[in-house]
Design a protein around this motif. Structure first.
Motif, PDB file in Angstrom:
ATOM      1  N   ASN A  39       2.176  -4.904 -15.981  1.00 43.59           N
ATOM      2  CA  ASN A  39       2.310  -5.591 -17.264  1.00 43.59           C
ATOM      3  C   ASN A  39       2.630  -4.565 -18.343  1.00 43.59           C
ATOM      4  N   TRP A  40       3.040  -5.057 -19.490  1.00 50.20           N
ATOM      5  CA  TRP A  40       3.283  -4.185 -20.643  1.00 50.20           C
ATOM      6  C   TRP A  40       2.468  -4.742 -21.801  1.00 50.20           C
ATOM      7  N   PRO A  41       1.230  -4.269 -21.968  1.00 52.38           N
ATOM      8  CA  PRO A  41       0.365  -4.805 -23.021  1.00 52.38           C
ATOM      9  C   PRO A  41       0.954  -4.556 -24.412  1.00 52.38           C
ATOM     10  N   ASP A  42       0.627  -5.440 -25.330  1.00 53.61           N
ATOM     11  CA  ASP A  42       1.111  -5.293 -26.705  1.00 53.61           C
ATOM     12  C   ASP A  42       0.600  -4.005 -27.339  1.00 53.61           C
ATOM     13  N   THR A  43      -0.552  -3.531 -26.869  1.00 53.08           N
ATOM     14  CA  THR A  43      -1.164  -2.345 -27.458  1.00 53.08           C
ATOM     15  C   THR A  43      -0.674  -1.040 -26.833  1.00 53.08           C
ATOM     16  N   SER A  44       0.247  -1.142 -25.860  1.00 52.27           N
ATOM     17  CA  SER A  44       0.683   0.044 -25.128  1.00 52.27           C
ATOM     18  C   SER A  44       2.152   0.341 -25.399  1.00 52.27           C
ATOM     19  N   SER A  45       2.493   1.610 -25.254  1.00 50.38           N
ATOM     20  CA  SER A  45       3.888   2.031 -25.428  1.00 50.38           C
ATOM     21  C   SER A  45       4.632   2.117 -24.106  1.00 50.38           C
ATOM     22  N   ALA A  46       3.953   1.729 -23.006  1.00 50.95           N
ATOM     23  CA  ALA A  46       4.574   1.810 -21.680  1.00 50.95           C
ATOM     24  C   ALA A  46       3.929   0.783 -20.760  1.00 50.95           C
ATOM     25  N   PRO A  47       4.641   0.357 -19.712  1.00 53.18           N
ATOM     26  CA  PRO A  47       4.048  -0.571 -18.744  1.00 53.18           C
ATOM     27  C   PRO A  47       2.941   0.105 -17.952  1.00 53.18           C
ATOM     28  N   ALA A  48       2.023  -0.717 -17.457  1.00 54.11           N
ATOM     29  CA  ALA A  48       0.876  -0.166 -16.736  1.00 54.11           C
ATOM     30  C   ALA A  48       0.495  -1.074 -15.575  1.00 54.11           C
ATOM     31  N   PRO A  49       0.014  -0.496 -14.470  1.00 51.66           N
ATOM     32  CA  PRO A  49      -0.473  -1.308 -13.339  1.00 51.66           C
ATOM     33  C   PRO A  49      -1.783  -1.993 -13.691  1.00 51.66           C
ATOM     34  N   VAL A  50      -2.007  -3.151 -13.089  1.00 49.18           N
ATOM     35  CA  VAL A  50      -3.198  -3.950 -13.349  1.00 49.18           C
ATOM     36  C   VAL A  50      -3.883  -4.273 -12.033  1.00 49.18           C
ATOM     37  N   ALA A  51      -5.187  -4.001 -11.963  1.00 50.80           N
ATOM     38  CA  ALA A  51      -6.048  -4.396 -10.844  1.00 50.80           C
ATOM     39  C   ALA A  51      -5.495  -4.018  -9.476  1.00 50.80           C
ATOM     40  N   PRO A  52      -5.331  -2.732  -9.185  1.00 51.61           N
ATOM     41  CA  PRO A  52      -4.888  -2.330  -7.843  1.00 51.61           C
ATOM     42  C   PRO A  52      -5.859  -2.804  -6.760  1.00 51.61           C
ATOM     43  N   VAL A  53      -5.321  -3.136  -5.591  1.00 50.80           N
ATOM     44  CA  VAL A  53      -6.146  -3.611  -4.497  1.00 50.80           C
ATOM     45  C   VAL A  53      -7.018  -2.472  -3.967  1.00 50.80           C
ATOM     46  N   HIS A  54      -8.201  -2.849  -3.511  1.00 53.94           N
ATOM     47  CA  HIS A  54      -9.104  -1.902  -2.859  1.00 53.94           C
ATOM     48  C   HIS A  54      -9.317  -2.360  -1.419  1.00 53.94           C
ATOM     49  N   PHE A  55      -9.177  -1.458  -0.470  1.00 54.99           N
ATOM     50  CA  PHE A  55      -9.322  -1.792   0.941  1.00 54.99           C
ATOM     51  C   PHE A  55     -10.751  -1.514   1.387  1.00 54.99           C
ATOM     52  N   ASP A  56     -11.537  -2.603   1.554  1.00 55.36           N
ATOM     53  CA  ASP A  56     -12.889  -2.469   2.100  1.00 55.36           C
ATOM     54  C   ASP A  56     -12.843  -2.194   3.595  1.00 55.36           C
ATOM     55  N   SER A  57     -11.793  -2.663   4.238  1.00 58.47           N
ATOM     56  CA  SER A  57     -11.614  -2.419   5.668  1.00 58.47           C
ATOM     57  C   SER A  57     -10.176  -1.979   5.913  1.00 58.47           C
ATOM     58  N   ILE A  58      -9.992  -1.196   6.931  1.00 58.95           N
ATOM     59  CA  ILE A  58      -8.657  -0.704   7.278  1.00 58.95           C
ATOM     60  C   ILE A  58      -7.934  -1.791   8.087  1.00 58.95           C
ATOM     61  N   PRO A  59      -6.730  -2.176   7.676  1.00 60.21           N
ATOM     62  CA  PRO A  59      -6.019  -3.270   8.356  1.00 60.21           C
ATOM     63  C   PRO A  59      -5.380  -2.835   9.671  1.00 60.21           C
ATOM     64  N   ALA A  60      -6.207  -2.355  10.590  1.00 61.02           N
ATOM     65  CA  ALA A  60      -5.692  -1.891  11.880  1.00 61.02           C
ATOM     66  C   ALA A  60      -5.093  -3.052  12.657  1.00 61.02           C
ATOM     67  N   GLY A  61      -3.954  -2.803  13.292  1.00 59.38           N
ATOM     68  CA  GLY A  61      -3.314  -3.824  14.109  1.00 59.38           C
ATOM     69  C   GLY A  61      -2.330  -4.697  13.368  1.00 59.38           C
ATOM     70  N   TYR A  62      -2.167  -4.472  12.061  1.00 59.93           N
ATOM     71  CA  TYR A  62      -1.237  -5.277  11.264  1.00 59.93           C
ATOM     72  C   TYR A  62      -0.216  -4.382  10.570  1.00 59.93           C
ATOM     73  N   THR A  63       0.984  -4.905  10.450  1.00 60.21           N
ATOM     74  CA  THR A  63       1.975  -4.268   9.585  1.00 60.21           C
ATOM     75  C   THR A  63       1.725  -4.761   8.167  1.00 60.21           C
ATOM     76  N   ILE A  64       1.474  -3.839   7.279  1.00 58.24           N
ATOM     77  CA  ILE A  64       1.206  -4.187   5.886  1.00 58.24           C
ATOM     78  C   ILE A  64       2.472  -3.978   5.062  1.00 58.24           C
ATOM     79  N   ILE A  65       2.883  -5.012   4.347  1.00 60.13           N
ATOM     80  CA  ILE A  65       4.003  -4.901   3.420  1.00 60.13           C
ATOM     81  C   ILE A  65       3.455  -5.032   2.010  1.00 60.13           C
ATOM     82  N   PRO A  66       3.529  -3.962   1.221  1.00 62.08           N
ATOM     83  CA  PRO A  66       3.038  -4.031  -0.153  1.00 62.08           C
ATOM     84  C   PRO A  66       3.850  -5.025  -0.982  1.00 62.08           C
TER      85      PRO A  66
END
Length: 338
Positions: free
Chosen positions: A62-89
């Motif tokens: 997003n690009w907040p009104d209060t910022s001069s640049a875009p910023a990432p919001v709420a990155p995912v956290h991996f509680d478990s490793i997705p073994a056995g799956y192809t992960i597509i971001p």
């Protein structure tokens, strides 16, 4: 006259080649929560449907009104490793990011997104060769968005896909064709959010205005199908808010609500439910897509694409969504694409 056995041999080769070029279709799911930790119901669904690929939302931009640049919001956290799956971001962009970008700022944006994706990959111990971008771009933002896509491709070398809405399919001369390896047709969120009888998630009459354009759309497409539900809180005939992740089961056993039909409830007594406040006589309109509706979507898309649809991606992997359907539904829909 050509030798008959020789002619049959060449015909055999042609048929084999055609069969080899038609790779089998697969079932995949989007995972759209900020913590990656599939529960037992979700894991069973993945196993029962031989799911090999998960499209995981990594973060929003997003690009907040209060910022001069875009910023990432709420990155995912991996509680478990997705073994056995192809992960597509999957990275979701607010359209305002490209409204405010300039050609001069796009290289820095590419580097920022690429670096964060790599850090999340490392935390998940995964090494994807593909990434998907989700943005409802417009005529105004297409040049900046497409320049970002080309820049990311050059920076990463990844396979690039992006989501495509029905209006972008119908008007490619205005919205452009994104410079990606393939697209994902998002077959949902096509109607108006209002108190009327239609559904904002899937409206057959609206879809029919756009699907004929699939015949001439040049990109190979995956098909994203909606298995989520939400509710609309209506007061005095007007929608006052959307109740995310609340379906019929959220209200049917609560004595503060009375059923008014298969897709609705009325509030008997003022109360709180799911973190929302309801006044007496508020109306709850449930929106979801039935089994028959999902099969109808696949039939409609098949009819207009000559079976150019590749894989099915269901939005999204969540126990509450899965429990709305028979467990065999996903394979039934996949079979319906043949």
């Amino acid at each position: 006259m050509p030798n008959t056995p020789l002619r049959l041999f060449w015909l055999f080769l042609v048929l084999c080649s055609a069969a080899c070029n038609q790779r089998p279709k697969f079932i995949s799911f989007y995972y759209w929560r900020t913590t990656f930790a599939p529960d037992s119901t979700e894991q069973t669904t993945l196993k029962d449907n031989s799911v090999a690929t998960l499209y995981v939302r990594y973060f929003d931009v997003n690009w907040p009104d209060t910022s001069s640049a875009p910023a990432p919001v709420a990155p995912v956290h991996f509680d478990s490793i997705p073994a056995g799956y192809t992960i597509i971001p999957v990275v979701f962009f607010r359209n305002r990011v490209f409204e405010r970008s300039t050609p001069a700022t796009l290289p820095a944006l590419v580097d920022k997104i690429w670096a964060l994706v790599r850090r999340i990959n490392a935390s998940a111990q995964t090494h994807p060769k593909e990434i998907q971008f989700d943005c409802d771009w417009t005529e105004k933002t297409k040049d900046n968005y497409f320049a970002f896509l080309r820049g990311y491709k050059q920076r990463s070398g990844d396979i690039i896909s992006c989501t495509i809405r029905l209006h972008q399919i119908k008007y490619p001369d205005r919205t452009g064709i994104p410079p990606v390896d393939h697209g994902v047709l998002m077959f949902y969120n096509m109607g108006n959010i209002d108190a009327g009888p239609g559904s904002s998630i899937y409206d057959r009459s609206i879809a029919h205005r756009y699907t004929p354009s699939l015949r001439t759309y040049p990109l190979m497409l995956d098909l994203a199908l909606p298995i989520f539900a939400w509710s609309l809180q209506i007061r005095d005939g007007k929608v006052i808010q959307l109740l995310d992740k609340m379906n019929a089961r959220s209200f049917e056993k609560d004595t503060n609500f009375i059923s008014t039909g298969p897709q609705g409830f009325s509030t008997r007594h003022a109360c709180f439910r799911g973190g929302y406040y309801f006044q007496e006589n508020d109306v709850i309109k449930i929106e979801s897509v039935s089994r028959d509706g999902l099969l109808e979507i696949v039939s409609e898309v098949n009819r207009h694409t000559n079976h150019r649809i590749r894989d099915l991606i269901f939005f999204d992997l969540d126990r509450q969504n899965l429990e709305q359907y028979d467990k065999n539904l996903f394979k039934e829909i996949l079979d319906h694409t043949d």
